[in-house]
Write a protein that holds these residues in place. Structure first.
Motif, short mmCIF file in Angstrom:
data_model
loop_
_atom_site.label_atom_id
_atom_site.label_comp_id
_atom_site.label_asym_id
_atom_site.label_seq_id
_atom_site.Cartn_x
_atom_site.Cartn_y
_atom_site.Cartn_z
N LEU A 250 0.67 -1.37 0.61
CA LEU A 250 0.25 -0.13 -0.11
C LEU A 250 0.90 0.62 0.21
O LEU A 250 2.22 1.66 1.48
CB LEU A 250 -1.32 0.00 1.36
N ASN A 251 0.69 2.05 -1.04
CA ASN A 251 1.64 3.34 -1.25
C ASN A 251 0.84 3.83 -0.63
O ASN A 251 -0.40 5.10 -0.84
CB ASN A 251 2.45 3.30 -2.87
N LEU A 252 1.00 4.64 0.10
CA LEU A 252 0.02 6.10 0.88
C LEU A 252 1.50 7.38 1.72
O LEU A 252 1.87 6.98 2.09
CB LEU A 252 -0.03 5.46 2.65
N GLY A 253 1.06 8.51 0.13
CA GLY A 253 1.93 9.66 1.11
C GLY A 253 2.91 9.19 0.59
O GLY A 253 3.15 8.33 -0.74
N ASN A 254 4.40 9.13 1.47
CA ASN A 254 5.74 9.34 1.42
C ASN A 254 6.50 7.48 1.29
O ASN A 254 7.32 7.58 1.53
CB ASN A 254 6.83 10.32 1.40
N LYS A 255 4.93 7.36 2.03
CA LYS A 255 5.58 5.82 2.42
C LYS A 255 4.56 4.58 2.28
O LYS A 255 3.92 4.57 1.23
CB LYS A 255 5.89 5.60 3.87
N SER A 256 5.81 3.09 2.08
CA SER A 256 4.76 2.30 1.60
C SER A 256 4.86 0.72 2.95
O SER A 256 5.60 1.26 3.61
CB SER A 256 5.85 1.86 0.48
#
Length: 387
Positions: A250-256
């Motif tokens: 799940l890629n959310l904002g600048n993080k995975s």
């Protein structure tokens, strides 16, 4: 850990009119201290706060997926005047006509909110009434300040100055697009698709996507389901086919985020079962959410293979896993679980068992149901799926 035995609550409300946009810009907030610490009670995957209006204390849900709401009882007690009426749509696509009014003053510990736009709703409908909610502290009210939330510590704080929250060590930064009522919509990538999610502190689940976004060819593990998996502000949704599945990323904002469990439904939502693993700050000024991970609990799916809701104080099977040997069917009336009588409940006792599920701590249960006038008994084991 995700346990499917009861329905999830998602009180997400949609207001789309230009009149609504102007209405939810109104209001102001006054703070006594630079950072105000606010009472928070996180229970049954929902955050509640105590507010005071005209000298009386009320129980409000802290819900970024909805505008500020008051009950009809509060509206009448305060002799408020109607500004206008408009249709509101909930997470299950149910629509109702509601009164919009303005609340002269609300105290939330050391914060004074003035002239906040509010929606008047029946908060005793369906299972929602079991939570004894007098109102919702919603996104249009939250947008006046910066908020720091930590469910694991029952901690909620507000400030006018973001620097008071020292967000430099928050590893996840998520831009958001505020909707008419200021609800934050964030973009995430799931199954190689960019999907807009509601960042919803009124959603008891983890991750929910529309069934139309599901792609079986890109999913290795899934459980097929049928029924109504959630309850919105105006009641349950219609029974539909769906899936619960595991994703690699799940890629959310600048993080995975890896190895997450997702459920299909009627809305795209990020909820409290995911958020409670983080401390997070909501910033409407810069349209960003900052998150700092507090725990790395793996996501699990444990279930007896069915869910039920209380309709007129009667527990009815509303949701089942398909493709297995589950003997229960949608519409079965549950008479008892582990010899606890569920067939002769009043509204108060039905609410008790709705919130405090009999089967919650058991690995094996005995269930008696009534179907077409016949009484049947089944022994069910809790299984772990999507391992």
């Amino acid at each position: 850990m995700k346990k499917i035995s009861s329905l999830v609550f998602l009180l997400f409300l949609i207001i789309a009119s230009a009149q609504g946009r102007r209405f939810f810009e109104t209001g102001e907030a006054e703070l006594v201290n630079s950072v105000e610490k606010i009472n928070l009670n996180y229970v049954n995957e929902l955050p509640f706060v105590k507010v005071t209006i005209n000298g009386t204390q009320y129980n409000f849900l802290f819900d970024s997926g909805a505008p500020t709401v008051i009950s009809h009882a509060v509206y009448n007690e305060l002799h408020l005047k109607k500004k206008y009426t408009s249709k509101v749509k909930d997470s299950q696509k149910n629509k109702q006509e509601h009164i919009f009014t303005q609340l002269p003053e609300m105290l939330v510990d050391g914060i004074v909110f003035k002239n906040i736009g509010v929606v008047v709703m029946d908060l005793n409908s369906s299972e929602l009434g079991c939570f004894n909610i007098d109102g919702i502290l919603g996104a249009n009210q939250m947008a006046k300040l910066f908020w720091r939330v930590n469910y694991s510590a029952n901690s909620l704080e507000a400030t006018r100055d973001l620097s008071n929250f020292k967000i430099d060590d928050y590893e996840t930064v998520i831009p958001f697009d505020p909707q008419v009522q200021k609800t934050p919509f964030v973009e995430a990538k799931i199954l190689d698709k960019n999907i807009k999610f509601t960042f919803d502190t009124g959603f008891t689940g983890r991750l929910n996507i529309l069934e139309s976004e599901y792609d079986a060819e890109k999913v290795k593990q899934a459980v097929e389901t049928f029924g109504s998996t959630s309850v919105g502000a105006f009641g349950g949704g219609k029974p539909i086919s769906g899936y619960i599945f595991r994703i690699n990323e799940l890629n959310l904002g600048n993080k995975s985020f890896s190895d997450e469990i997702v459920m299909t439904g009627s809305s795209n939502l990020i909820g409290n079962t995911f958020l409670k693993n983080h401390q997070f700050v909501m910033d409407w000024q810069n349209k960003k959410i900052y998150m700092k991970r507090l725990s790395n609990d793996p996501s699990k799916l444990e279930s007896f293979g069915f869910g039920y809701r209380f309709i007129n104080a009667k527990p009815m099977v509303a949701f089942v896993f398909k493709g297995g040997s589950l003997p229960l069917e949608i519409g079965d009336s549950i008479i008892s679980i582990n010899d606890v009588d569920l067939d002769h409940l009043n509204n108060k006792s039905a609410c008790h068992y709705m919130v405090n599920r009999v089967e919650r701590e058991y690995k094996t249960i005995e269930v008696k149901v009534k179907r077409a006038g016949n009484i049947m008994a089944f022994r069910l084991d809790k299984n772990e799926y999507l391992k």
